[in-house]
Design a protein around this motif. Sequence first.
Motif, short mmCIF file in Angstrom:
data_model
loop_
_atom_site.label_atom_id
_atom_site.label_comp_id
_atom_site.label_asym_id
_atom_site.label_seq_id
_atom_site.Cartn_x
_atom_site.Cartn_y
_atom_site.Cartn_z
N GLU A 101 -51.18 -13.71 -29.93
CA GLU A 101 -50.17 -13.66 -29.05
C GLU A 101 -50.16 -12.28 -28.29
N ASP A 102 -50.33 -11.44 -29.32
CA ASP A 102 -50.00 -9.80 -28.82
C ASP A 102 -51.08 -9.20 -27.91
N ARG A 329 -50.18 -2.60 -32.12
CA ARG A 329 -50.03 -1.85 -31.24
C ARG A 329 -51.39 -0.74 -31.32
N TYR A 330 -51.75 -0.56 -32.34
CA TYR A 330 -53.15 0.25 -32.40
C TYR A 330 -54.39 -0.49 -31.99
N HIS A 338 -61.32 0.57 -24.66
CA HIS A 338 -62.62 0.09 -24.51
C HIS A 338 -62.73 -0.85 -23.50
N GLY A 339 -61.81 -1.27 -22.74
CA GLY A 339 -61.76 -2.19 -21.53
C GLY A 339 -61.81 -3.53 -21.77
N GLN A 340 -61.33 -3.98 -23.17
CA GLN A 340 -61.61 -5.26 -23.68
C GLN A 340 -60.40 -6.12 -23.69
N LEU A 341 -59.35 -5.24 -23.71
CA LEU A 341 -57.96 -6.12 -23.53
C LEU A 341 -57.82 -6.93 -22.53
#
Length: 368
Positions: A101-102, A329-330, A338-341
């Motif tokens: 979820e996060d 959070r980390y 890295h542009g993956q989120l």
Amino acid sequence: MPPTITSNEAHDFKAHYDRGHSSPLKENEEEDAYVHRITRYSDGTVKLRNSNIELMDQDILYHLALGSESHDLVEMFGDVKFVCMGGTPKRMENFAHFIMEDIGYKLPAGTQLQDISAYSYRYSMYKVGPVLCVSHGMGTPSVSILMHEMIKLMYHAKCKDPVFIRIGTCGGIGVEGGTVIITEDALDGQLRNSHEFTILGQTIHRPAKLDKKLARELKSLSSADDPYDTIIGKTLCTNDFYEGQGRLDGAFCEFSENDKMAYLEKLQEHGVVNIEMESTIFAALTHHAGIKAAVVCVALLNRLNGDQVNAPKEVMHEWQQRPQILVSRYIRKILAQHGQLKSLFGHQGSIKSPRRFKLVQQESQAHE
């Protein structure tokens, strides 16, 4: 065929050190560079310090119910960046749902999280995109078995520079229940920063080193708004929950309360802030494998005030979520860097605005 590790390499580092160094800091840097050289291929994938594995027709990861030929481990786990471990299967299942979820990861329609190692009947494993959530059991022997197979899994899956994080519980020393503790150094029962192995009848010590830069980075992600403290300190790792930790409430006790308190005060003088049962083996094996690692625990009590955990169940449940929040959070931070989120959030497909989606959900619930 990729290069193998020769038997002589185990002795190279000692010979390298016998030539002398200018400073402890330089020694640490050179040691880290050496370990990295023999535990990574040029593309960053994990290299094992065991050439025997390459000669095997199949490597069966027995306690994970996986095999190098029975499963396509690259397809299954090749994208793993974070391996998060905790004691119990339920805790890691809960963390898998929490991290899913996060980070906004969405499973394909009609599917649900699956315990990948269910048929091992020993450990549980859940995969959420680049995050692997695994239970390790209690105590150093259980962790050791899992660590060998997890490190081999990283090798077979060709994972690049994975990060291992242990999420656990502990007893605090001079810190109150609910405090989150990031381990700086893992010490054994004799306050040595190493783990003792007996291999072929010989006693061997391996450094129980964790990544201090990672520890500081995790600490920086604590928030002033958190209703609890997050600290960094030394962790004592014992081979026993009762006598080994100076408890008075075991089936046996041949020391006095004064003896116990003197021991705990000695630990405090050495900078020890918590006690648990897994950190030295976790640190020793990750360091030996050249894997960046950290230990984040929550204290369930202050051992200076007693031995038994008496907090209500609902309080304990909330406390155990605190290390998970920090680790999450980390992971979010690294994925975002890295542009993956963003791409993970994109898996939600039809959801254009998470904020408006939440408002629509609330509006619909109001009309039930």
